[in-house]
Motif scaffolding. Structure first.
Motif, PDB file in Angstrom:
ATOM      1  N   GLY A 225      23.139  52.317  30.072  1.00 21.71           N
ATOM      2  CA  GLY A 225      24.090  51.925  29.030  1.00 21.71           C
ATOM      3  C   GLY A 225      25.492  52.423  29.318  1.00 21.71           C
ATOM      4  O   GLY A 225      26.481  51.714  29.107  1.00 21.71           O
ATOM      5  N   GLY A 226      25.590  53.653  29.814  1.00 22.38           N
ATOM      6  CA  GLY A 226      26.900  54.215  30.152  1.00 22.38           C
ATOM      7  C   GLY A 226      27.572  53.457  31.280  1.00 22.38           C
ATOM      8  O   GLY A 226      28.766  53.159  31.219  1.00 22.38           O
ATOM      9  N   LEU A 227      26.792  53.129  32.311  1.00 22.25           N
ATOM     10  CA  LEU A 227      27.351  52.354  33.421  1.00 22.25           C
ATOM     11  C   LEU A 227      27.793  50.970  32.964  1.00 22.25           C
ATOM     12  O   LEU A 227      28.847  50.489  33.376  1.00 22.25           O
ATOM     13  N   ALA A 228      26.997  50.345  32.105  1.00 22.57           N
ATOM     14  CA  ALA A 228      27.376  49.024  31.582  1.00 22.57           C
ATOM     15  C   ALA A 228      28.688  49.115  30.815  1.00 22.57           C
ATOM     16  O   ALA A 228      29.551  48.239  30.927  1.00 22.57           O
ATOM     17  N   GLY A 229      28.856  50.178  30.038  1.00 23.69           N
ATOM     18  CA  GLY A 229      30.101  50.365  29.293  1.00 23.69           C
ATOM     19  C   GLY A 229      31.291  50.560  30.205  1.00 23.69           C
ATOM     20  O   GLY A 229      32.350  49.954  30.005  1.00 23.69           O
ATOM     21  N   VAL A 230      31.129  51.383  31.221  1.00 25.02           N
ATOM     22  CA  VAL A 230      32.222  51.639  32.166  1.00 25.02           C
ATOM     23  C   VAL A 230      32.557  50.370  32.948  1.00 25.02           C
ATOM     24  O   VAL A 230      33.736  50.038  33.140  1.00 25.02           O
ATOM     25  N   ILE A 231      31.537  49.633  33.380  1.00 25.39           N
ATOM     26  CA  ILE A 231      31.777  48.371  34.099  1.00 25.39           C
ATOM     27  C   ILE A 231      32.491  47.381  33.183  1.00 25.39           C
ATOM     28  O   ILE A 231      33.420  46.688  33.604  1.00 25.39           O
ATOM     29  N   GLY A 232      32.072  47.313  31.917  1.00 19.56           N
ATOM     30  CA  GLY A 232      32.719  46.411  30.959  1.00 19.56           C
ATOM     31  C   GLY A 232      34.181  46.758  30.742  1.00 19.56           C
ATOM     32  O   GLY A 232      35.041  45.867  30.711  1.00 19.56           O
ATOM     33  N   VAL A 233      34.478  48.045  30.613  1.00 24.73           N
ATOM     34  CA  VAL A 233      35.870  48.477  30.446  1.00 24.73           C
ATOM     35  C   VAL A 233      36.673  48.112  31.699  1.00 24.73           C
ATOM     36  O   VAL A 233      37.780  47.584  31.605  1.00 24.73           O
ATOM     37  N   GLY A 234      36.107  48.370  32.862  1.00 27.91           N
ATOM     38  CA  GLY A 234      36.804  48.053  34.111  1.00 27.91           C
ATOM     39  C   GLY A 234      37.085  46.565  34.268  1.00 27.91           C
ATOM     40  O   GLY A 234      38.201  46.165  34.624  1.00 27.91           O
ATOM     41  N   LEU A 235      36.079  45.735  33.969  1.00 23.74           N
ATOM     42  CA  LEU A 235      36.274  44.283  34.066  1.00 23.74           C
ATOM     43  C   LEU A 235      37.301  43.786  33.055  1.00 23.74           C
ATOM     44  O   LEU A 235      38.142  42.941  33.375  1.00 23.74           O
ATOM     45  N   THR A 236      37.235  44.307  31.846  1.00 27.47           N
ATOM     46  CA  THR A 236      38.193  43.899  30.821  1.00 27.47           C
ATOM     47  C   THR A 236      39.614  44.277  31.210  1.00 27.47           C
ATOM     48  O   THR A 236      40.542  43.469  31.080  1.00 27.47           O
ATOM     49  N   LEU A 237      39.788  45.493  31.710  1.00 22.98           N
ATOM     50  CA  LEU A 237      41.116  45.921  32.144  1.00 22.98           C
ATOM     51  C   LEU A 237      41.602  45.117  33.352  1.00 22.98           C
ATOM     52  O   LEU A 237      42.780  44.767  33.434  1.00 22.98           O
ATOM     53  N   ALA A 238      40.691  44.806  34.267  1.00 21.52           N
ATOM     54  CA  ALA A 238      41.084  44.030  35.447  1.00 21.52           C
ATOM     55  C   ALA A 238      41.513  42.613  35.060  1.00 21.52           C
ATOM     56  O   ALA A 238      42.558  42.133  35.506  1.00 21.52           O
ATOM     57  N   VAL A 239      40.720  41.962  34.226  1.00 19.68           N
ATOM     58  CA  VAL A 239      41.059  40.597  33.805  1.00 19.68           C
ATOM     59  C   VAL A 239      42.329  40.597  32.955  1.00 19.68           C
ATOM     60  O   VAL A 239      43.254  39.810  33.181  1.00 19.68           O
ATOM     61  N   GLY A 240      42.397  41.499  31.980  1.00 20.47           N
ATOM     62  CA  GLY A 240      43.584  41.570  31.122  1.00 20.47           C
ATOM     63  C   GLY A 240      44.828  41.945  31.904  1.00 20.47           C
ATOM     64  O   GLY A 240      45.889  41.351  31.722  1.00 20.47           O
ATOM     65  N   GLY A 241      44.710  42.927  32.791  1.00 20.76           N
ATOM     66  CA  GLY A 241      45.847  43.328  33.613  1.00 20.76           C
ATOM     67  C   GLY A 241      46.288  42.227  34.557  1.00 20.76           C
ATOM     68  O   GLY A 241      47.486  42.004  34.758  1.00 20.76           O
ATOM     69  N   GLY A 242      45.312  41.516  35.130  1.00 19.93           N
ATOM     70  CA  GLY A 242      45.643  40.403  36.008  1.00 19.93           C
ATOM     71  C   GLY A 242      46.366  39.285  35.277  1.00 19.93           C
ATOM     72  O   GLY A 242      47.362  38.754  35.763  1.00 19.93           O
ATOM     73  N   LEU A 243      45.878  38.948  34.095  1.00 23.26           N
ATOM     74  CA  LEU A 243      46.546  37.921  33.291  1.00 23.26           C
ATOM     75  C   LEU A 243      47.953  38.355  32.898  1.00 23.26           C
ATOM     76  O   LEU A 243      48.897  37.571  32.965  1.00 23.26           O
ATOM     77  N   PHE A 244      48.076  39.606  32.484  1.00 23.94           N
ATOM     78  CA  PHE A 244      49.387  40.133  32.110  1.00 23.94           C
ATOM     79  C   PHE A 244      50.351  40.055  33.298  1.00 23.94           C
ATOM     80  O   PHE A 244      51.486  39.618  33.161  1.00 23.94           O
ATOM     81  N   TRP A 245      49.880  40.456  34.472  1.00 24.55           N
ATOM     82  CA  TRP A 245      50.720  40.444  35.671  1.00 24.55           C
ATOM     83  C   TRP A 245      51.157  39.023  36.017  1.00 24.55           C
ATOM     84  O   TRP A 245      52.325  38.780  36.305  1.00 24.55           O
TER      85      TRP A 245
END
Length: 102
Positions: free
Chosen positions: A70-90
């Motif tokens: 569960g912890g790994l899933a949460g960390v992966i989810g945060v990472g993917l969300t930040l990557a997609v959001g950051g990429g879109l923002f950029w």
């Protein structure tokens, strides 16, 4: 506080919450499941097409320890969300910048 430091602290807090505190999230059903149970149409529930995906059921497939999964899933989810959001923002920021500032 500098912007870089703010984002570093924000990222650290997000990873800690996703990785450590997600295990203590409620085990009660979510709103849709609760309404389906209360109204009596839960029996019509169908399997999701992504039920065999690597992050299905709020865990990482193949990791035996429930807390770690569960912890790994949460960390992966945060990472993917930040990557997609950051990429879109950029991309959107670069697109709207004046020609001389690119």
């Amino acid at each position: 506080m500098s912007t870089k430091r703010f984002f570093a602290v924000f990222l650290l807090v997000a990873v800690v919450v996703a990785g450590l505190l997600s295990f203590y999230a409620s085990s009660h059903p979510d709103g849709l499941t609760k309404v389906a149970e209360d109204k009596g149409f839960i029996s019509q529930e169908k399997e999701h097409t992504l039920k065999d995906s690597p992050l299905s059921d709020y865990g990482v497939k193949g990791v035996g320890d429930e807390r770690l999964s569960g912890g790994l899933a949460g960390v992966i989810g945060v990472g993917l969300t930040l990557a997609v959001g950051g990429g879109l923002f950029w991309v959107l920021r670069r697109r709207g910048a004046p020609a001389g500032r690119r």
